[in-house]
Design a protein around this motif. Structure first.
Motif, mmCIF file in Angstrom:
data_model
loop_
_atom_site.group_PDB
_atom_site.id
_atom_site.type_symbol
_atom_site.label_atom_id
_atom_site.label_comp_id
_atom_site.label_asym_id
_atom_site.label_seq_id
_atom_site.Cartn_x
_atom_site.Cartn_y
_atom_site.Cartn_z
ATOM 1 N N LYS A 45 0.832 -1.215 0.000
ATOM 2 C CA LYS A 45 0.000 0.000 0.000
ATOM 3 C C LYS A 45 0.870 1.271 0.000
ATOM 4 O O LYS A 45 0.638 2.189 -0.785
ATOM 5 N N THR A 46 1.860 1.285 0.896
ATOM 6 C CA THR A 46 2.735 2.467 0.964
ATOM 7 C C THR A 46 3.491 2.639 -0.351
ATOM 8 O O THR A 46 3.712 3.770 -0.811
ATOM 9 N N THR A 47 3.860 1.534 -0.963
ATOM 10 C CA THR A 47 4.599 1.611 -2.232
ATOM 11 C C THR A 47 3.752 2.291 -3.310
ATOM 12 O O THR A 47 4.272 3.073 -4.115
HETATM 13 P P1 ATP Z 1 2.792 -1.644 5.949
HETATM 14 O O1 ATP Z 1 1.412 -1.471 6.448
HETATM 15 O O2 ATP Z 1 3.586 -2.631 6.753
HETATM 16 O O3 ATP Z 1 3.526 -0.360 5.701
HETATM 17 P P2 ATP Z 1 2.356 -1.844 3.113
HETATM 18 O O4 ATP Z 1 1.186 -2.548 2.537
HETATM 19 O O5 ATP Z 1 2.321 -0.359 3.104
HETATM 20 O O6 ATP Z 1 2.648 -2.396 4.536
HETATM 21 P P3 ATP Z 1 4.858 -1.550 1.741
HETATM 22 O O7 ATP Z 1 5.457 -0.679 2.802
HETATM 23 O O8 ATP Z 1 4.484 -0.922 0.459
HETATM 24 O O9 ATP Z 1 3.628 -2.355 2.310
HETATM 25 O O10 ATP Z 1 5.905 -2.735 1.479
HETATM 26 C C1 ATP Z 1 5.658 -3.744 0.518
HETATM 27 C C2 ATP Z 1 6.889 -4.635 0.424
HETATM 28 O O11 ATP Z 1 7.991 -3.879 -0.075
HETATM 29 C C3 ATP Z 1 7.327 -5.254 1.741
HETATM 30 O O12 ATP Z 1 7.686 -6.585 1.513
HETATM 31 C C4 ATP Z 1 8.501 -4.414 2.136
HETATM 32 O O13 ATP Z 1 9.433 -5.184 2.882
HETATM 33 C C5 ATP Z 1 9.113 -4.016 0.795
HETATM 34 N N1 ATP Z 1 9.786 -2.727 0.875
HETATM 35 C C6 ATP Z 1 9.241 -1.557 1.336
HETATM 36 N N2 ATP Z 1 10.146 -0.553 1.265
HETATM 37 C C7 ATP Z 1 11.287 -1.082 0.741
HETATM 38 C C8 ATP Z 1 12.582 -0.557 0.415
HETATM 39 N N3 ATP Z 1 12.896 0.738 0.591
HETATM 40 N N4 ATP Z 1 13.483 -1.421 -0.109
HETATM 41 C C9 ATP Z 1 13.188 -2.727 -0.300
HETATM 42 N N5 ATP Z 1 11.991 -3.289 -0.024
HETATM 43 C C10 ATP Z 1 11.050 -2.483 0.497
#
Ligand code: ATP
Length: 240
Positions: A45-47
């Motif tokens: 989601k954050t991505t």
């Molecule tokens: P959360 O609620 O934990 O923040 P999310 O749904 O927002 O989860 P993301 O933060 O987008 O998920 O992360 C998705 C995947 O990308 C995860 O497996 C995370 O480990 C990986 N990830 C996030 N940031 C990086 C980075 N800077 N470098 C490498 N991998 C990353």
């Protein structure tokens, strides 16, 4: 013809290193609409939010804000009134005053003092406590007040789309309520919101539609009414 969405994402793939963290994502947020992106930890989601801001390189797909293709734009251009984010963890300058943190959101408007002051007044109107604390160092604020500053800083850039990354996380129930009411007030003011949440109750209170994301893909789209009338069990399966 229907009105163009404020945010339109098609076939987006993005990630870190050699790996795609999100794949083939399509979503939209209409003008004045609030949309949630729900999903478990690590779903991506954050991505998606970081890709919208140009902070993660998108490998494929298209991102349009207000009809402008931002796919190839650098972050500083996107932050100039197209999109703004209240990031997870708030990312304030804790050794700076509340007002200085807010003004950072309007850096691109620094030559337009009148507009900056109008935006500042509207932030203080939304969060009167920040006006009272405007000279206070941000490190002295509670978690809820710091979240208000993060939301206020986002408002200061007067963006077409506002991105909120888990604004409820680690807050007391009272502070969550204040943040929810602020998002509802932003909606009344006509803002378009994309809210990343893990708390379904917060997302259903604020949003018109909810996308569910697991393992980097959008797997479902729901309405708050559907969740309230029995859809919670489906959602729980996705969220684990
Ligand atoms: P959360 O609620 O934990 O923040 P999310 O749904 O927002 O989860 P993301 O933060 O987008 O998920 O992360 C998705 C995947 O990308 C995860 O497996 C995370 O480990 C990986 N990830 C996030 N940031 C990086 C980075 N800077 N470098 C490498 N991998 C990353």
């Amino acid at each position: 013809m229907s009105e163009q969405p404020t945010l339109e994402i098609n076939a987006l793939s993005a990630g870190y290193g050699r790996f795609d963290v999100v794949r083939d994502v399509a979503l939209s947020v209409g003008k004045g609409e609030a949309v949630a992106l729900l999903g478990p930890n690590g779903a991506g989601k954050t991505t998606v939010l970081r890709a919208i801001m140009g902070l993660v390189k998108q490998r494929r797909g298209l991102i349009r804000i207000g009809g402008t293709d931002v796919s190839a734009l650098p972050t500083h251009r996107i932050a100039r009134g197209l999109a703004a984010i209240a990031p997870e963890g708030r990312r304030l300058f804790l050794d700076q005053s509340v007002e200085d943190n807010l003004l950072l959101g309007a850096l691109h408007l620094r030559h337009d003092k009148i507009r900056t002051q109008t935006l500042l007044a509207s932030v203080y109107d939304l969060f009167p406590v920040l006006k009272a604390y405007r000279q206070r160092l941000s490190s002295f604020l509670s978690g809820g007040e710091q979240q208000m500053v993060a939301i206020g800083r986002m408002l200061m850039s007067d963006p077409e789309i506002m991105l909120l990354d888990e604004p409820s996380v680690a807050l007391s129930p009272v502070a969550v309520d204040i943040v929810v009411k602020a998002m509802l007030e932003l909606r009344k003011r006509g803002a378009s919101l994309l809210l990343v949440e893990q708390r379904t109750d917060v997302a259903t209170r604020v949003c018109d539609r909810l996308y569910v994301m697991t393992h980097g893909e959008i797997v479902d789209e729901m309405k708050p009414e559907t969740i309230r009338s029995g859809g919670m069990s489906i959602l729980n399966k996705y969220l684990g």
